[in-house]
Enzyme design. Structure first.
Site, PDB file in Angstrom:
ATOM      1  N   HIS A  20       0.830  -1.200   0.000  1.00  0.00           N
ATOM      2  CA  HIS A  20       0.000   0.000   0.000  1.00  0.00           C
ATOM      3  C   HIS A  20       0.868   1.255   0.000  1.00  0.00           C
ATOM      4  CE1 HIS A  20      -3.115   2.682   2.127  1.00  0.00           C
ATOM      5  NE2 HIS A  20      -3.394   2.632   0.847  1.00  0.00           N
ATOM      6  N   ALA A 121       5.054  12.344 -20.926  1.00  0.00           N
ATOM      7  CA  ALA A 121       4.365  11.051 -20.852  1.00  0.00           C
ATOM      8  C   ALA A 121       4.973  10.228 -19.722  1.00  0.00           C
ATOM      9  CB  ALA A 121       4.465  10.321 -22.190  1.00  0.00           C
TER      10      ALA A 121
END
Length: 131
Positions: A20, A121
């Protein structure tokens, strides 16, 4: 041999070890990658593999809690910004300056370098949990 999913062993290993809030970066071919961060270089030639194809394959394999992009993508690559927005809920999107994004890559588990050759990008994927 694996039957499906990500075949690249380096990417599969990194994703399987993520917890997480851990981060992984998908980058264009020009993003500087810090020496201390694992580099997974997929770039074959300009444009291959593309940023979006790489992103889509990664998204099939991990839960993403939020994403971070550079503010500059909005003006310098609006088509890609729109394509990224289609893949995420708006509340998951976070924008920083390109310089701040480059600093954030220092904390990533890995940077996946694509052959993408369009401006800004680059994306930081912050892992979520499946429960």
């Amino acid at each position: 041999m694996k039957k499906r999913g990500i075949l690249n062993s380096e990417i599969a290993t990194v994703l399987s070890k993520m917890g997480h809030t851990d981060m992984i970066v998908i980058a264009d071919c020009g993003l500087p990658i810090p020496d201390e961060v694992k580099r997974i270089d997929l770039a074959l030639e300009q444009g291959l593999p593309s940023f979006l194809k790489t992103l889509d394959v990664i998204l099939e394999d991990i839960v993403v809690e939020k994403v971070t992009l550079a503010h500059e993508i909005k003006d310098q690559n609006p088509t890609l910004d729109l394509e990224v927005k289609k893949r995420f809920d708006q509340q998951k999107l976070n924008y920083l300056s390109h310089e701040e994004l480059k600093e954030l890559t220092k904390r990533a588990k890995a940077v996946i370098r694509t052959g993408e050759a369009t401006p800004y990008a680059n994306i930081v994927l912050h892992a979520g949990v499946i429960f």
